[in-house]
Scaffold this active site. Structure first.
Site, mmCIF file in Angstrom:
data_model
loop_
_atom_site.group_PDB
_atom_site.id
_atom_site.type_symbol
_atom_site.label_atom_id
_atom_site.label_comp_id
_atom_site.label_asym_id
_atom_site.label_seq_id
_atom_site.Cartn_x
_atom_site.Cartn_y
_atom_site.Cartn_z
ATOM 1 N N PRO A 2 1.238 -1.060 0.229
ATOM 2 C CG PRO A 2 -0.685 -1.369 1.536
ATOM 3 C CD PRO A 2 0.385 -2.398 1.227
ATOM 4 C CD GLU A 3 3.619 2.769 -4.108
ATOM 5 O OE1 GLU A 3 3.208 3.664 -4.945
ATOM 6 O OE2 GLU A 3 3.606 1.757 -4.567
ATOM 7 C CG HIS A 93 -2.182 -14.674 8.628
ATOM 8 N ND1 HIS A 93 -1.119 -15.262 8.597
ATOM 9 C CD2 HIS A 93 -2.840 -15.346 7.309
ATOM 10 C CE1 HIS A 93 -1.283 -16.171 7.826
ATOM 11 N NE2 HIS A 93 -2.167 -16.218 6.603
ATOM 12 N NE ARG A 112 5.288 -11.278 2.197
ATOM 13 C CZ ARG A 112 5.885 -10.417 1.072
ATOM 14 N NH1 ARG A 112 5.282 -9.347 0.357
ATOM 15 N NH2 ARG A 112 7.585 -10.988 1.642
#
Ligand SMILES: [Zn+2]
Length: 278
Positions: A2-3, A93, A112
């Site tokens: 994500p930016e 997660h 992750r």
């Protein structure tokens, strides 16, 4: 990863749905997401507090609490913040669960686990979150002056792509948007910053604003890995408007003559049109 446009989309969701809510109870699963402090510190710092605002600097979500502390959330590679009804079946997660006073839960989910959630005293930001204290200008959340941008460009021979990616110079731009911005500005990624004249500098400044704003309006980019989703679990659509990113070997949609080229340096891919980017 994500930016700025994706994080801004999450911020807008938090502004609408989390601000004003009290956090009644907090569960922390994997301790890696609270590695900068501890599970106990996160639980103690959030429990019983009300979220008073939803801010963002670059890729960092910053949520002031009525206790005077702030919550920072960074999504990194694969983090998601989701709002779900209380008791919904947990996704794999799901590392942090905040039980809210309106019957919803806010989850931090991250396959992750590079992302993090931190509660900190804003007066100690330099100690706890030194990289936040050192962030450069956020081109959407703050005043992003052409004059100051030109000063930065003139001051360095660095290539444009790594300069745009440097969070200490401009905060929030990552690999996808750097490529799209440079294509919009018709500038090669390896062009030295101090080689830009006034017109090229203005084109680049305009492209940073226009590409990021269009991407925010589209809810960001969700790539084929579908890892980025907004607070309600929906993907963005700006990937359909990408002109170079992920289009290696295809004809340039802008000039109709060039073929999009992909190069890799330092493990990062760069996409550009050798005809219209000079
Ligand atoms: Zn082209």
């Amino acid at each position: 990863m994500p930016e700025l446009p994706e994080v801004e989309t999450v911020r807008r969701g938090l502004d609408a749905r989390l601000v004003g809510r009290r956090i009644d109870r907090v569960e922390v699963g994997r301790e890696r997401v609270v590695r900068r402090t501890s599970r106990d510190e996160l639980i103690a710092g959030l429990t019983g507090t009300t979220v008073t605002a939803a801010g963002r600097r670059g890729k960092y979500l910053l949520l002031p609490l009525d206790s005077g502390d702030e919550m920072m959330i960074h999504l990194r590679m694969s983090g998601q913040v989701l709002l779900v009804p209380a008791g919904a079946e947990r996704l794999p997660h799901t590392h942090v669960v905040m039980h809210l006073d309106d019957g919803n839960e806010a989850w931090f989910v991250d396959p992750r686990t590079f992302g993090e959630v931190v509660v900190f005293d804003p007066e100690r930001v330099g100690e706890v979150l030194p990289e936040v204290a050192r962030l450069g200008v956020d081109p959407i959340a703050e005043r992003f002056e052409l004059r100051e941008f030109r000063r930065i460009l003139r001051s360095t021979r660095r290539a444009l792509k790594p300069l745009l990616l440097d969070q200490h110079v401009i905060a929030g731009i990552g690999n996808i948007y750097a490529d799209e911005i440079l294509h919009r500005a018709r500038l090669r990624p390896d062009r030295p910053a101090n080689s830009l004249d006034a017109r090229a500098s203005r084109r680049l400044h305009d492209a940073i604003g226009s590409v990021l704003r269009e991407a925010i309006a589209a809810g960001g980019s969700t790539l084929s890995d579908a890892q980025y989703v907004d607070l309600m679990g929906d993907g963005g659509s700006y990937q359909d408007d990408h002109r170079v990113y992920g289009r290696a070997g295809e004809r340039c949609l802008t000039c109709g003559r060039g073929w999009i080229r992909r190069t890799v340096s330092g493990g990062r891919s760069t996409h550009f049109c050798p005809v219209c980017q000079r």
